[in-house]
Structure formats: C-alpha cells, structure tokens
Design a protein around this motif. Structure first.
Motif, PDB file in Angstrom:
ATOM      1  N   ILE A 232     -28.376  -9.988  25.186  1.00  0.00           N
ATOM      2  CA  ILE A 232     -28.952  -9.574  23.514  1.00  0.00           C
ATOM      3  C   ILE A 232     -27.987 -10.569  22.865  1.00  0.00           C
ATOM      4  CG2 ILE A 232     -29.426  -7.958  22.016  1.00  0.00           C
ATOM      5  CD1 ILE A 232     -30.381  -7.366  24.963  1.00  0.00           C
ATOM      6  N   PRO A 233     -29.577 -10.833  21.772  1.00  0.00           N
ATOM      7  CA  PRO A 233     -28.638 -12.150  21.251  1.00  0.00           C
ATOM      8  C   PRO A 233     -28.355 -11.746  19.955  1.00  0.00           C
ATOM      9  CG  PRO A 233     -30.433 -12.156  21.457  1.00  0.00           C
ATOM     10  CD  PRO A 233     -30.816 -11.272  22.542  1.00  0.00           C
ATOM     11  N   PHE A 234     -27.709 -11.836  18.938  1.00  0.00           N
ATOM     12  CA  PHE A 234     -26.582 -11.455  17.781  1.00  0.00           C
ATOM     13  C   PHE A 234     -27.246 -12.684  17.274  1.00  0.00           C
ATOM     14  CE2 PHE A 234     -22.942 -11.711  19.656  1.00  0.00           C
ATOM     15  CZ  PHE A 234     -22.184 -12.996  18.596  1.00  0.00           C
ATOM     16  N   SER A 235     -27.313 -12.584  15.561  1.00  0.00           N
ATOM     17  CA  SER A 235     -27.553 -13.780  14.583  1.00  0.00           C
ATOM     18  C   SER A 235     -26.154 -13.333  13.870  1.00  0.00           C
ATOM     19  CB  SER A 235     -28.853 -13.292  13.894  1.00  0.00           C
ATOM     20  OG  SER A 235     -28.908 -11.715  13.347  1.00  0.00           O
ATOM     21  N   LYS A 236     -26.548 -14.458  12.994  1.00  0.00           N
ATOM     22  CA  LYS A 236     -25.127 -14.923  12.194  1.00  0.00           C
ATOM     23  C   LYS A 236     -25.290 -13.775  10.836  1.00  0.00           C
ATOM     24  CE  LYS A 236     -24.464 -19.262  12.526  1.00  0.00           C
ATOM     25  NZ  LYS A 236     -24.427 -21.202  11.612  1.00  0.00           N
ATOM     26  N   SER A 237     -25.958 -13.471  10.608  1.00  0.00           N
ATOM     27  CA  SER A 237     -26.330 -11.594   9.396  1.00  0.00           C
ATOM     28  C   SER A 237     -26.200 -10.919   9.721  1.00  0.00           C
ATOM     29  CB  SER A 237     -27.863 -11.957   8.801  1.00  0.00           C
ATOM     30  OG  SER A 237     -28.938 -12.303   9.908  1.00  0.00           O
ATOM     31  N   TYR A 238     -26.030 -10.729  10.823  1.00  0.00           N
ATOM     32  CA  TYR A 238     -25.362  -9.945  11.259  1.00  0.00           C
ATOM     33  C   TYR A 238     -24.135  -9.286  12.288  1.00  0.00           C
ATOM     34  CZ  TYR A 238     -30.038  -7.500  11.069  1.00  0.00           C
ATOM     35  OH  TYR A 238     -31.657  -6.823  10.340  1.00  0.00           O
ATOM     36  N   LYS A 239     -23.286 -10.950  11.987  1.00  0.00           N
ATOM     37  CA  LYS A 239     -22.124 -11.161  12.475  1.00  0.00           C
ATOM     38  C   LYS A 239     -21.101  -9.854  12.291  1.00  0.00           C
ATOM     39  CE  LYS A 239     -18.659 -13.598  14.896  1.00  0.00           C
ATOM     40  NZ  LYS A 239     -17.501 -12.567  13.803  1.00  0.00           N
ATOM     41  N   VAL A 240     -21.492  -9.290  10.620  1.00  0.00           N
ATOM     42  CA  VAL A 240     -20.130  -7.765  10.349  1.00  0.00           C
ATOM     43  C   VAL A 240     -20.451  -6.828  11.574  1.00  0.00           C
ATOM     44  CG1 VAL A 240     -22.167  -7.967   8.487  1.00  0.00           C
ATOM     45  CG2 VAL A 240     -19.252  -7.010   8.599  1.00  0.00           C
ATOM     46  N   ASN A 241     -21.309  -6.896  11.720  1.00  0.00           N
ATOM     47  CA  ASN A 241     -22.063  -5.176  12.703  1.00  0.00           C
ATOM     48  C   ASN A 241     -21.200  -5.683  13.801  1.00  0.00           C
ATOM     49  OD1 ASN A 241     -23.199  -4.428  10.493  1.00  0.00           O
ATOM     50  ND2 ASN A 241     -25.045  -4.593  11.701  1.00  0.00           N
ATOM     51  N   ILE A 242     -21.184  -6.899  14.538  1.00  0.00           N
ATOM     52  CA  ILE A 242     -20.172  -7.603  15.973  1.00  0.00           C
ATOM     53  C   ILE A 242     -19.631  -7.226  15.571  1.00  0.00           C
ATOM     54  CG2 ILE A 242     -19.995  -9.399  17.056  1.00  0.00           C
ATOM     55  CD1 ILE A 242     -22.348  -7.590  17.621  1.00  0.00           C
ATOM     56  N   ASP A 243     -18.561  -7.454  14.381  1.00  0.00           N
ATOM     57  CA  ASP A 243     -16.976  -7.311  14.012  1.00  0.00           C
ATOM     58  C   ASP A 243     -16.575  -5.968  14.016  1.00  0.00           C
ATOM     59  OD1 ASP A 243     -16.396 -10.276  14.147  1.00  0.00           O
ATOM     60  OD2 ASP A 243     -16.785 -10.107  11.846  1.00  0.00           O
ATOM     61  N   LEU A 244     -17.698  -5.430  13.679  1.00  0.00           N
ATOM     62  CA  LEU A 244     -17.483  -3.690  14.061  1.00  0.00           C
ATOM     63  C   LEU A 244     -17.015  -3.205  14.763  1.00  0.00           C
ATOM     64  CD1 LEU A 244     -17.259  -0.566  12.099  1.00  0.00           C
ATOM     65  CD2 LEU A 244     -20.061  -0.733  12.498  1.00  0.00           C
ATOM     66  N   ILE A 245     -18.228  -3.744  15.799  1.00  0.00           N
ATOM     67  CA  ILE A 245     -18.325  -2.686  17.185  1.00  0.00           C
ATOM     68  C   ILE A 245     -16.957  -3.277  17.472  1.00  0.00           C
ATOM     69  CG2 ILE A 245     -19.510  -3.311  19.880  1.00  0.00           C
ATOM     70  CD1 ILE A 245     -21.976  -3.571  17.867  1.00  0.00           C
ATOM     71  N   ILE A 246     -16.528  -4.333  17.963  1.00  0.00           N
ATOM     72  CA  ILE A 246     -15.442  -5.335  18.588  1.00  0.00           C
ATOM     73  C   ILE A 246     -14.222  -3.955  18.103  1.00  0.00           C
ATOM     74  CG2 ILE A 246     -14.066  -6.694  18.332  1.00  0.00           C
ATOM     75  CD1 ILE A 246     -15.762  -8.880  18.697  1.00  0.00           C
ATOM     76  N   SER A 247     -13.990  -4.399  16.569  1.00  0.00           N
ATOM     77  CA  SER A 247     -13.059  -3.088  15.937  1.00  0.00           C
ATOM     78  C   SER A 247     -12.931  -1.840  16.726  1.00  0.00           C
ATOM     79  CB  SER A 247     -13.471  -3.425  14.231  1.00  0.00           C
ATOM     80  OG  SER A 247     -12.923  -2.173  13.237  1.00  0.00           O
ATOM     81  N   GLU A 248     -14.436  -0.979  16.707  1.00  0.00           N
ATOM     82  CA  GLU A 248     -14.452  -0.247  17.258  1.00  0.00           C
ATOM     83  C   GLU A 248     -14.011   0.347  18.944  1.00  0.00           C
ATOM     84  OE1 GLU A 248     -15.018   2.927  15.931  1.00  0.00           O
ATOM     85  OE2 GLU A 248     -14.396   2.235  13.926  1.00  0.00           O
ATOM     86  N   ILE A 249     -14.059  -0.490  19.462  1.00  0.00           N
ATOM     87  CA  ILE A 249     -13.830  -0.661  21.078  1.00  0.00           C
ATOM     88  C   ILE A 249     -12.126  -1.023  20.913  1.00  0.00           C
ATOM     89  CG2 ILE A 249     -13.797  -1.925  22.963  1.00  0.00           C
ATOM     90  CD1 ILE A 249     -16.404  -2.908  22.306  1.00  0.00           C
ATOM     91  N   SER A 250     -11.517  -1.885  19.954  1.00  0.00           N
ATOM     92  CA  SER A 250     -10.514  -1.919  20.075  1.00  0.00           C
ATOM     93  C   SER A 250      -9.358  -0.745  19.063  1.00  0.00           C
ATOM     94  CB  SER A 250      -9.854  -3.423  19.208  1.00  0.00           C
ATOM     95  OG  SER A 250     -10.794  -2.993  17.926  1.00  0.00           O
ATOM     96  N   ASN A 251     -10.366   0.403  18.353  1.00  0.00           N
ATOM     97  CA  ASN A 251      -9.687   1.428  18.323  1.00  0.00           C
ATOM     98  C   ASN A 251      -9.936   2.694  19.005  1.00  0.00           C
ATOM     99  OD1 ASN A 251      -8.559   0.240  16.001  1.00  0.00           O
ATOM    100  ND2 ASN A 251     -10.890   1.165  14.878  1.00  0.00           N
ATOM    101  N   GLY A 252      -9.881   2.761  20.291  1.00  0.00           N
ATOM    102  CA  GLY A 252     -10.106   3.446  21.060  1.00  0.00           C
ATOM    103  C   GLY A 252      -9.121   3.267  22.520  1.00  0.00           C
ATOM    104  N   ASN A 253      -9.101   4.210  23.514  1.00  0.00           N
ATOM    105  CA  ASN A 253      -8.267   4.059  24.821  1.00  0.00           C
ATOM    106  C   ASN A 253      -8.820   2.461  25.074  1.00  0.00           C
ATOM    107  OD1 ASN A 253      -5.899   4.295  26.638  1.00  0.00           O
ATOM    108  ND2 ASN A 253      -7.366   6.251  27.501  1.00  0.00           N
ATOM    109  N   TYR A 254      -7.312   1.545  25.018  1.00  0.00           N
ATOM    110  CA  TYR A 254      -7.495   0.083  24.865  1.00  0.00           C
ATOM    111  C   TYR A 254      -6.637  -0.455  25.447  1.00  0.00           C
ATOM    112  CZ  TYR A 254      -8.627  -4.794  22.667  1.00  0.00           C
ATOM    113  OH  TYR A 254      -9.464  -5.596  23.076  1.00  0.00           O
ATOM    114  N   LEU A 255      -6.724  -1.312  26.098  1.00  0.00           N
ATOM    115  CA  LEU A 255      -5.407  -2.481  26.729  1.00  0.00           C
ATOM    116  C   LEU A 255      -6.089  -3.816  26.706  1.00  0.00           C
ATOM    117  CD1 LEU A 255      -3.152  -2.743  27.809  1.00  0.00           C
ATOM    118  CD2 LEU A 255      -3.720  -2.464  29.294  1.00  0.00           C
ATOM    119  N   GLU A 256      -5.737  -4.814  26.040  1.00  0.00           N
ATOM    120  CA  GLU A 256      -5.366  -5.989  25.683  1.00  0.00           C
ATOM    121  C   GLU A 256      -4.759  -7.059  26.463  1.00  0.00           C
ATOM    122  OE1 GLU A 256      -6.663  -9.499  22.441  1.00  0.00           O
ATOM    123  OE2 GLU A 256      -7.324  -7.522  22.147  1.00  0.00           O
ATOM    124  N   ILE A 257      -5.651  -7.585  27.600  1.00  0.00           N
ATOM    125  CA  ILE A 257      -5.156  -8.579  29.121  1.00  0.00           C
ATOM    126  C   ILE A 257      -5.058  -9.979  28.140  1.00  0.00           C
ATOM    127  CG2 ILE A 257      -4.332  -9.349  31.217  1.00  0.00           C
ATOM    128  CD1 ILE A 257      -4.612  -6.117  30.762  1.00  0.00           C
TER     129      ILE A 257
END
Length: 270
Positions: free
Chosen positions: A245-270
C-alpha cells in the motif's frame, strides 16, 4: 469517543489555526471560542466541554488568560475538562504540570502533536473504563452499569454494509485496508475477500478510529496488519499477503505515528 472542545486564546489568528488543526480529527467537535478569561469561563460553565485548548501566555495581558482559570473551574465543576495548553512559551510547562493539564503543545502547532494529544485522550478514556470495570471498583456500582461497561469493552465494532436489502456484517478487526474507488470504497479483509461499500473513503475516515489510519488519498490502513514499512519506497506491506500500500508525503506524519505506536508496545529493535 468524540470530544467537544472550546478554544480560549486572545489571538484570533491562533484560534483559527487551532480550530483548523483540531477539525481535521473526526473525534473533536468544536463548540465555541473565547478571547479572554471571563468569556472563556462562561463558555465552559454553559457548555461543559470535554476538552479545552487554553493559551496561558497571552499577547494581550488584559485578557487575563492564565492557569488560574483552572483553579476557578474547581469552584463550580465536579469534573474538570481535559486541558490542553497551547502556547509558545516552553518555560511555563513545569507550572502547567502542577495544574495537571492533559497536554502541553507549543506554537506553531504541529499535526503530530495533535495526533499524540488525541491518542493520549483515547488512552486515558480506555484506562478509565478499565478502572470502572475493576471488580473492586464495581462493588459499589449498579449492576446495569457493570453490564453495560463490560459489554462495551468486549464487543468489537461491526460494520453493516447495506445494498438493495442485503445486509453484510463485517468485524472491523478483520479489515486490512480500505481503498477508494471513485464514490465507493473497496474493503479488503484478512481472508483475501474484497467487499464494496457505496460510501466514500472520507466517510470511513470519519467513522473509523485508530488503528485505522489514512496514509494516502486512496487508502486507509488497519495498522494492526502492517508487517513492514519502507520509507524509501513509500509503501506499507500487509501481513500474510502480497499487497503493498503506498503512502503519500502529505500523510507521512500518520506513518510516523504508526511507527511510533508499534515501537511503544512489546518491542525489540535489532
């Protein structure tokens, strides 16, 4: 849940900017605005909004806007509305915390800050419902209230797609993403099925809350089904499918929100 709100700010241009930002969220419903302490207090007592956007460092000192307004509310109201301070002064943040404001947003206002504020409100409401349904709290609550609250938590959102007498019921948790198709919307489910609803994508944006997020003029995605986000190619991958699914620049802030919400959960970055 929807939140009725009032804006209290001595700068009319700031009022318009705050309202324009807030009105882009379907959860927020504007009531009125005021430019000084007395008008603001009267509006709050008359309409009892759930949310107040408050300037505490006015350019016109005669407006008397300050955190003291919150003290005054305690004289009249048992339940104080959520207060979001909107101001350009960073150094007033600590004082605002002492007044237990819900959030502190610096001017010029940024959409991501509003997104975070709305999510924080939703999270707070969720925690309040959880508290109300705690067995130790429910001992003192009427049985009907207990049943209603428990039902509200357990029951998922069901969408009914109606067409010429046909009623199609969809559990919102099964929706992977929605795609605009002129004046209709294609709803893609996790089993691979696609259902067409004769409503615009904008209509669905207004009725579906997080985890549904608008990421493109043509797409709303259920962020629970995102398995990969490639910011370089500006695409999201959907779990257990080949869909990108493509996302556009005008909605990039919403993508940042999704990334932030995922990382706030039970999350481990490798």
């Amino acid at each position: 849940m929807n939140y009725s709100y009032i804006i209290i700010d001595d700068d009319q241009e700031s009022v318009l900017k705050t309202r324009a930002m807030a009105d882009s969220f379907s959860e927020l419903a504007f009531i009125a605005s005021a430019n000084n302490y007395e008008e603001g207090l009267n509006l709050i007592l008359e309409h009892t909004p759930q949310l107040i956007f408050l300037e505490i460092d006015p350019s016109n000192k005669k407006s008397n806007l300050s955190l003291m307004l919150i003290n005054e509310l305690h004289r009249y109201l048992k339940v104080i509305p959520k207060i979001i301070v909107t101001t350009s002064k960073k150094d007033l943040a600590y004082e605002a915390i002492q007044y237990e404001v819900s959030n502190y947003i610096l001017k010029p206002l940024a959409r991501i800050d509003f997104i975070k504020a709305v999510l924080k409100l939703k999270k707070s409401e969720g925690e309040n419902v959880a508290t109300l349904t705690n067995p130790h709290v429910l001992e003192e609550r009427p049985a009907v209230m207990v049943q209603h609250l428990a039902s509200a938590i357990e029951e998922p959102l069901i969408l009914c797609i109606k067409s010429y007498g046909d009623h199609r019921y969809i559990d919102a948790r099964d929706i992977c993403y929605l795609q605009a198709d002129n004046n209709s919307t294609d709803i893609h489910l996790n089993g691979g099925e696609m259902i067409t609803a004769f409503k615009t994508l904008k209509h669905f944006e207004g009725v579906l809350l997080y985890p549904f997020v608008r990421i493109h003029n043509s797409y709303i995605v259920n962020s629970r089904y995102i398995s990969r986000i490639h910011t370089g190619n500006a695409v999201c991958y959907i779990k257990n499918t080949t869909s990108k699914i493509p996302f556009s620049k005008s909605y990039k802030v919403n993508i940042d929100l999704i990334i932030s919400e995922i990382s706030n959960g039970n999350y481990l970055e490798i």
